[in-house]
Motif scaffolding. Structure first.
Motif, mmCIF file in Angstrom:
data_model
loop_
_atom_site.group_PDB
_atom_site.id
_atom_site.type_symbol
_atom_site.label_atom_id
_atom_site.label_comp_id
_atom_site.label_asym_id
_atom_site.label_seq_id
_atom_site.Cartn_x
_atom_site.Cartn_y
_atom_site.Cartn_z
ATOM 1 N N LYS A 306 20.576 52.223 26.348
ATOM 2 C CA LYS A 306 19.672 53.234 26.898
ATOM 3 C C LYS A 306 18.310 53.076 26.217
ATOM 4 C CE LYS A 306 20.281 57.997 28.527
ATOM 5 N NZ LYS A 306 20.290 57.591 29.925
ATOM 6 N N VAL A 307 17.289 52.760 26.999
ATOM 7 C CA VAL A 307 15.922 52.596 26.488
ATOM 8 C C VAL A 307 15.081 53.727 27.062
ATOM 9 C CG1 VAL A 307 13.896 51.088 26.449
ATOM 10 C CG2 VAL A 307 16.188 50.087 26.337
ATOM 11 N N GLU A 308 14.392 54.482 26.187
ATOM 12 C CA GLU A 308 13.601 55.622 26.648
ATOM 13 C C GLU A 308 12.200 55.581 26.052
ATOM 14 O OE1 GLU A 308 16.269 58.835 25.440
ATOM 15 O OE2 GLU A 308 16.716 59.206 27.560
ATOM 16 N N LYS A 309 11.215 55.537 26.953
ATOM 17 C CA LYS A 309 9.791 55.591 26.578
ATOM 18 C C LYS A 309 9.436 54.587 25.478
ATOM 19 C CE LYS A 309 9.285 60.412 27.985
ATOM 20 N NZ LYS A 309 8.668 60.016 29.265
ATOM 21 N N LEU A 310 9.972 53.379 25.600
ATOM 22 C CA LEU A 310 9.728 52.332 24.596
ATOM 23 C C LEU A 310 8.277 51.847 24.649
ATOM 24 C CD1 LEU A 310 10.785 50.231 22.499
ATOM 25 C CD2 LEU A 310 11.311 48.741 24.438
ATOM 26 N N ALA A 311 7.653 51.736 23.479
ATOM 27 C CA ALA A 311 6.312 51.151 23.363
ATOM 28 C C ALA A 311 6.314 50.179 22.196
ATOM 29 C CB ALA A 311 5.262 52.242 23.144
ATOM 30 N N VAL A 312 5.677 49.029 22.400
ATOM 31 C CA VAL A 312 5.482 48.051 21.323
ATOM 32 C C VAL A 312 4.012 47.672 21.341
ATOM 33 C CG1 VAL A 312 6.128 45.834 20.343
ATOM 34 C CG2 VAL A 312 7.833 47.150 21.617
ATOM 35 N N ARG A 313 3.338 47.911 20.217
ATOM 36 C CA ARG A 313 1.903 47.611 20.129
ATOM 37 C C ARG A 313 1.652 46.774 18.884
ATOM 38 N NH1 ARG A 313 1.481 53.861 20.745
ATOM 39 N NH2 ARG A 313 1.947 54.073 22.977
ATOM 40 N N PHE A 314 0.699 45.856 19.007
ATOM 41 C CA PHE A 314 0.345 44.981 17.887
ATOM 42 C C PHE A 314 -1.118 45.232 17.535
ATOM 43 C CE2 PHE A 314 3.632 42.698 20.329
ATOM 44 C CZ PHE A 314 4.616 42.593 19.354
ATOM 45 N N ALA A 315 -1.364 45.562 16.263
ATOM 46 C CA ALA A 315 -2.725 45.886 15.825
ATOM 47 C C ALA A 315 -3.547 44.616 15.602
ATOM 48 C CB ALA A 315 -2.674 46.696 14.537
ATOM 49 N N LEU A 316 -4.788 44.635 16.091
ATOM 50 C CA LEU A 316 -5.764 43.566 15.870
ATOM 51 C C LEU A 316 -7.058 44.224 15.380
ATOM 52 C CD1 LEU A 316 -5.307 41.444 19.135
ATOM 53 C CD2 LEU A 316 -4.444 40.889 16.864
ATOM 54 N N PRO A 317 -7.945 43.456 14.745
ATOM 55 C CA PRO A 317 -9.200 44.064 14.275
ATOM 56 C C PRO A 317 -9.992 44.719 15.405
ATOM 57 C CG PRO A 317 -8.908 41.875 13.337
ATOM 58 C CD PRO A 317 -7.834 42.043 14.340
ATOM 59 N N GLN A 318 -9.967 44.096 16.592
ATOM 60 C CA GLN A 318 -10.777 44.624 17.699
ATOM 61 C C GLN A 318 -10.052 45.651 18.572
ATOM 62 O OE1 GLN A 318 -9.519 41.590 17.275
ATOM 63 N NE2 GLN A 318 -9.583 40.328 19.123
ATOM 64 N N GLY A 319 -8.795 45.995 18.240
ATOM 65 C CA GLY A 319 -8.058 46.965 19.042
ATOM 66 C C GLY A 319 -6.558 46.781 18.901
ATOM 67 N N GLN A 320 -5.815 47.190 19.919
ATOM 68 C CA GLN A 320 -4.368 47.049 19.921
ATOM 69 C C GLN A 320 -3.897 46.354 21.186
ATOM 70 O OE1 GLN A 320 -2.557 50.970 19.380
ATOM 71 N NE2 GLN A 320 -1.788 50.306 17.407
ATOM 72 N N ILE A 321 -2.922 45.440 21.007
ATOM 73 C CA ILE A 321 -2.243 44.850 22.155
ATOM 74 C C ILE A 321 -1.134 45.808 22.568
ATOM 75 C CG2 ILE A 321 -0.751 42.974 22.965
ATOM 76 C CD1 ILE A 321 -3.490 41.910 22.679
ATOM 77 N N HIS A 322 -1.227 46.372 23.775
ATOM 78 C CA HIS A 322 -0.170 47.249 24.303
ATOM 79 C C HIS A 322 0.816 46.350 25.051
ATOM 80 C CE1 HIS A 322 -1.914 51.434 23.712
ATOM 81 N NE2 HIS A 322 -2.822 50.618 23.199
#
Length: 600
Positions: A306-322
């Motif tokens: 069961k996967v619910e509202k999963l988010a994975v983000r990677f931080a970079l100096p210029q912003g975030q990879i969503h």
């Protein structure tokens, strides 16, 4: 076609290539004859090990001197390349003959910019100044439709996607206006939408330059779409050659019939709710039986995942990879949910987050009642018994220094499921279960074919008797007949053990046969999800329709029906710091079939 156009650019006559072994010279291709005229595309097809790439490398004289020997004649506009000096061959390679290799990342030099690498060929072969070569390199990048080409001229290969790198390779191959282009599996690892664009591009450039193309592939849908004539190879021999429509309509060789019978075709599933096995092909006749439909998923069963509202983000100096944003779904025992979409859409990241190979930024992941996202290292280790992963590249995921018997036994020993004395017998059972011999346990990974290595990876994945398997592009790089065998193996194991599969893939024809349900991802979000028949027969989202329409149809009579390319690259998932994703809403089209509504 004029008389000039009909004259062969390339004529290969009785080519036999041998490699030096401890026992002496061994022929790997024998008596190959093929002609390519100006403006014509000739496809060489066959499984891995059939000799396709060796034929191409022999033509370019790229095989190791002293270790390989070519006999016969290779005539380029009447000149025998086998008699040419190495200095003459250097002017031919990249000049008169261009070549696109299968894996662009290993063909591009990581320490030089893209512009530098294209300009280098122009300086060498067209005697341009460096300034003129850089200007021409920019023109070529724009010609192969690389967005913002001027700003990307000074970027390095690792900053380009797979599709963009392949376009760079095409630009380099065409830089010196070759008379002949050799394309070795140029679209095998590409998503269907990117593949469609590359095929359109090659056809357009071929028309402009009246160039001959030798197209090496194992994808019969691509052959039907691009090839005027086809040569079929099997274990180093030519088994059949002729006009492509004739090869598809009335194949004479048993192997050709078997190859065509193994092709997964869209639209062959009807309204079956469960997956359908690939046809079993009779090797004596090449005829195929209709693959049977597997067991449906029983109703009222508690989901294993069961996967619910999963988010994975990677931080970079210029912003975030969503990379993944607000993804929710569940998966029941004995069910296959296919996750499809282009490279960069977040499919693999979702799979890796479920296995906790990357840490989720938000949301919850529950496997067999346990919260993966919050599990301690000890709890996570215990949960590895419940969920396993099959990776796209089995060679990279197997340790080259240990035998495959040790690789399969290792997780069982680590979890204390068996003693070392019992390991040999259990490994033998697992190898036999995936269609391999118990005697193979003492061999190392390099001694197996790609299809066999994938079977070994499957044996290792099922060794712990998991309930869930994440299969990340598990069959995408396999030849058509091997792909059918491995896919059938996965379906058989699912029926025997009620395994749940999260089947990550970009091969829509395989997805149609393998899945109970399909989730379509775009820019990190699920844009459509539902039963397989609903998604393929009634796609609602524009992106889903684009994916399905981009699949090449293995029928030369329907050539040219691929949608025209969208001259745009997939949008970037990079967002500024503090970006708040919009709240998405979904509309239920039919029971269990949901589509994302357009943002207001």
């Amino acid at each position: 076609m004029t008389d000039t156009a009909k004259r062969p650019v390339l004529s290969v006559e009785n080519l036999t290539t041998s490699f030096k072994t401890a026992e002496g010279w061994r022929a790997v291709i024998r008596d190959i004859n093929v002609e390519v005229n100006a403006g014509e595309t000739v496809a060489i097809v066959g499984e891995s090990g059939s000799g396709k790439s060796v034929t191409a490398l022999s033509t370019m004289r790229l095989l190791p001197a002293g270790r390989a020997r070519c006999e016969g004649r290779i005539l380029l506009e009447g000149r025998d390349l086998l008699k040419a000096s190495e200095a003459e061959m250097r002017s031919v390679r990249g000049g008169t003959i261009g070549m696109i290799f299968q894996e662009p990342m290993t063909s591009l030099n990581p320490v030089f910019t893209i512009g530098n690498q294209i300009a280098e060929a122009l300086v060498l072969h067209r005697d341009l100044s460096w300034k003129a070569a850089e200007a021409e390199a920019l023109r070529l990048m724009e010609r192969v439709r690389i967005p913002a080409a001027k700003s990307r001229l000074n970027e390095y290969p690792h900053k380009f996607s797979g599709g963009m790198r392949q376009r760079v390779m095409i630009a380099m191959a065409l830089a010196c206006r070759p008379k002949l282009l050799i394309a070795d599996e140029p679209t095998t690892a590409l998503d269907v939408t990117v593949q469609a664009e590359i095929l359109h591009l090659l056809r357009e450039l071929q028309r402009e330059e009246n160039m001959g193309v030798l197209f090496i592939t194992h994808d019969m849908g691509v052959v039907a779409e691009v090839a005027d004539r086809t040569l079929v190879m099997f274990r180093g021999d030519m088994v059949e050659t002729g006009p492509t429509p004739q090869i598809f309509a009335a194949p004479k060789a048993v192997y050709t019939r078997a190859l065509l019978a193994s092709i997964p075709r869209l639209g062959t599933m009807g309204d079956a709710a469960a997956p359908r096995r690939f046809p079993d092909v009779d090797p004596a006749t090449g005829k195929a039986s209709d693959g049977r439909v597997t067991s449906p998923v029983p109703g009222g069963v508690t989901p294993i995942l069961k996967v619910e509202k999963l988010a994975v983000r990677f931080a970079l100096p210029q912003g975030q990879i969503h990379a993944v944003e607000d993804v929710s779904f569940d998966l029941k025992p004995g069910e296959t949910l296919a996750l499809v979409g282009e490279s960069g859409c977040g499919k693999s990241t979702t799979g890796r987050a479920i296995m906790r190979l990357v840490d989720p930024s938000a949301g919850s992941i529950t496997v067999d009642g346990q919260d993966v996202a919050k599990a301690s290292s000890g709890a996570l280790r215990a949960m590895r018994r419940t969920s396993q992963m099959i990776f796209q590249d089995p060679f990279a995921s197997l340790n080259p220094r240990i035998t495959i018997g040790s690789a399969i036994a290792e997780p069982m020993l680590a979890h204390g499921l068996i003693s070392r004395r019992e390991a040999k017998e259990r490994v033998a059972e697992l190898l036999q279960q995936v269609g391999l011999s118990a005697a193979m346990a003492d061999r190392h990974p390099h001694e197996f074919s790609g299809g066999q290595r994938q079977r070994i990876s499957i044996a290792r994945a099922i060794a712990l008797q998991p309930k869930l398997i994440v299969a990340d592009e598990a069959v995408s790089a396999l030849d058509v007949s091997v792909k059918a065998q491995v896919s059938n193996l996965l379906l058989d194991l699912q029926e025997q053990h009620r395994l749940a599969y999260l089947f990550i893939s970009h091969d829509m024809a395989v997805v149609e046969r393998m899945s109970h349900r399909v989730a379509v991802m775009f820019l990190g979000e699920i844009v459509e999800i539902g039963p397989r028949a609903a998604i393929f027969d009634n796609p609602q989202h524009a992106y889903t329709r684009r994916l399905i329409s981009a699949v090449p149809i293995p029928d030369p009579a329907r050539r040219g029906q691929l949608n025209p390319p969208l001259n745009e690259e997939i949008k970037s998932p990079l967002r500024p710091h503090g970006y708040v994703p919009p709240k998405r809403t979904y509309r239920e089209v039919s029971p269990g079939h949901f589509v994302q509504e357009a943002a207001a």
